[in-house]
Scaffold this motif. Structure first.
Motif, mmCIF file in Angstrom:
data_model
loop_
_atom_site.group_PDB
_atom_site.id
_atom_site.type_symbol
_atom_site.label_atom_id
_atom_site.label_comp_id
_atom_site.label_asym_id
_atom_site.label_seq_id
_atom_site.Cartn_x
_atom_site.Cartn_y
_atom_site.Cartn_z
ATOM 1 N N SER A 1 46.734 45.910 -49.041
ATOM 2 C CA SER A 1 45.981 45.228 -49.766
ATOM 3 C C SER A 1 44.352 45.677 -50.301
ATOM 4 O O SER A 1 44.351 46.623 -50.466
ATOM 5 C CB SER A 1 45.307 44.376 -48.522
ATOM 6 O OG SER A 1 44.751 45.069 -47.489
ATOM 7 N N GLU B 1 41.700 45.361 -49.922
ATOM 8 C CA GLU B 1 40.139 45.987 -48.842
ATOM 9 C C GLU B 1 40.959 47.292 -47.645
ATOM 10 O O GLU B 1 40.304 48.054 -47.817
ATOM 11 C CB GLU B 1 40.742 44.963 -47.419
ATOM 12 C CG GLU B 1 39.727 45.396 -46.259
ATOM 13 C CD GLU B 1 39.580 44.138 -45.205
ATOM 14 O OE1 GLU B 1 38.654 44.909 -44.442
ATOM 15 O OE2 GLU B 1 40.586 43.464 -44.974
ATOM 16 N N ASN B 2 42.682 47.642 -48.370
ATOM 17 C CA ASN B 2 42.638 48.597 -47.432
ATOM 18 C C ASN B 2 42.592 49.445 -49.080
ATOM 19 O O ASN B 2 42.342 51.200 -47.629
ATOM 20 C CB ASN B 2 44.276 48.636 -47.009
ATOM 21 C CG ASN B 2 44.822 47.730 -45.976
ATOM 22 O OD1 ASN B 2 43.881 47.649 -44.796
ATOM 23 N ND2 ASN B 2 45.596 47.825 -45.204
ATOM 24 N N LYS C 1 39.689 51.684 -48.162
ATOM 25 C CA LYS C 1 38.998 52.344 -46.874
ATOM 26 C C LYS C 1 39.789 53.700 -47.471
ATOM 27 O O LYS C 1 39.476 54.523 -47.018
ATOM 28 C CB LYS C 1 39.552 51.624 -45.952
ATOM 29 C CG LYS C 1 38.899 50.549 -45.256
ATOM 30 C CD LYS C 1 39.896 50.094 -44.121
ATOM 31 C CE LYS C 1 39.648 48.582 -43.487
ATOM 32 N NZ LYS C 1 39.957 48.441 -42.651
#
Length: 305
Positions: free
Chosen positions: A285, A287-288, A291
């Motif tokens: 994703s 978002e991942n 990170k």
């Protein structure tokens, strides 16, 4: 007149069964007026409780008897209409109504309109009379004297860098957020992520917003000269492996140079690009992936703290 019966299965609907007699005045030269007698039934739907000013609609069928000079005929009749009703006293409603009437008189289709006014008398209506309720005597509540209770609250001493060691005992007061420390507040060997570090897109140049992060990291290493660090650059899995590894190496070197520019010894650091080989989380994703695009310090000490 008519008689109404409520239909409980249909909200605000009732059945009216009734009849009427009309005298139809004829022009001069006709020896007699015409007379019309009707029996009918109609469904009436009201848009309210019929006590306040309430509109309603109706539709019905019936049998009509027309007495004229030359022809006396019994025929089918139907009507639709609309009206208004309102309670004018406790037991009487006023009513005004406009109807369109169809009559199959002597095999001829006739259409007429009628306007009428009248009253309704609701049967079985009950009147609600409010009776004042006398409240039972309630004795006065006993007077309760309030006693002030002073509770001693122990306030934790200030801990500016949030490492769990009070400022008065902290030998390394500018520890990076999230870094584990010993009982003197100084960092121990570990891996920690340099949060909020940002680079220009697809480049190894730091954004202006990252300068504050570099300043904080520089103060951290300046206070703890025994610390050494591998500066590890990481990317997500977007793009090919080789360019990602090269970009992560360049970004790690950029952070190293920025720390040296703050007066730190370059021998204390080593830049290492790991590309996409060591993700924190799955690259499944946006978002991942964000990170996984990170810079980490792999901290070690030259002596035991």
């Amino acid at each position: 007149g008519s008689f109404g019966l409520p239909i409980h299965a249909l909200r605000n609907t009732h059945l009216e069964i009734g009849g009427n007699t009309m005298t139809l005045r004829t022009p001069q030269g006709v020896v007699s007026n015409f007379f019309r007698h009707e029996l009918n039934a109609a469904l009436v739907y009201s848009f309210g409780n019929r006590d306040e000013l309430t509109p309603y609609v109706l539709a019905g069928v019936g049998v009509a008897r027309n007495d004229t000079v030359n022809v006396d005929d019994t025929s089918f009749t139907a009507h639709i209409g609309a009206g208004l009703t309102r309670l004018i006293t406790d037991t009487v409603r006023g009513r005004i109504e406009l109807k369109s009437v169809y009559d199959d008189f002597a095999g001829t289709d006739l259409f007429d309109a009628t306007l009428s006014a009248g009253i309704e008398v609701p049967l079985g209506r009950t009147r609600i009379v409010e009776v004042p309720v006398v409240q039972p005597f309630t004795p006065a509540e006993p007077v309760v004297e309030k006693v002030e209770v002073i509770k001693e609250v122990i306030v934790a001493p200030p801990d500016s860098d949030g490492d769990g060691i009070a400022d008065t005992l902290d030998k390394c007061p500018d520890t990076l957020a999230g870094v584990r420390t010993d009982n003197t507040g100084c960092a121990i060997a570990q891996t920690t992520t340099l949060s909020n570090i940002e680079f220009d897109t697809n480049k190894a140049t730091l954004t202006a917003a990252s300068q504050e992060v570099i300043d904080t990291a520089a103060r951290f290493f300046e206070q703890q000269p025994n610390l050494r660090a591998v500066i590890a650059g990481h990317t997500d899995d977007v793009g090919r492996d080789a360019p990602n590894q090269k970009l992560s190496q360049a970004r790690a070197e950029t952070v190293l140079k920025a720390l040296v520019a703050k007066g730190l010894d370059a021998k204390r650091f080593k830049a290492l690009g790991l590309g996409e080989s060591m993700p924190l989380v799955a690259n499944d994703s946006a978002e991942n992936r964000a990170k996984n695009r990170r810079v980490e310090f792999l901290l070690s000490t030259s002596e035991t703290n």
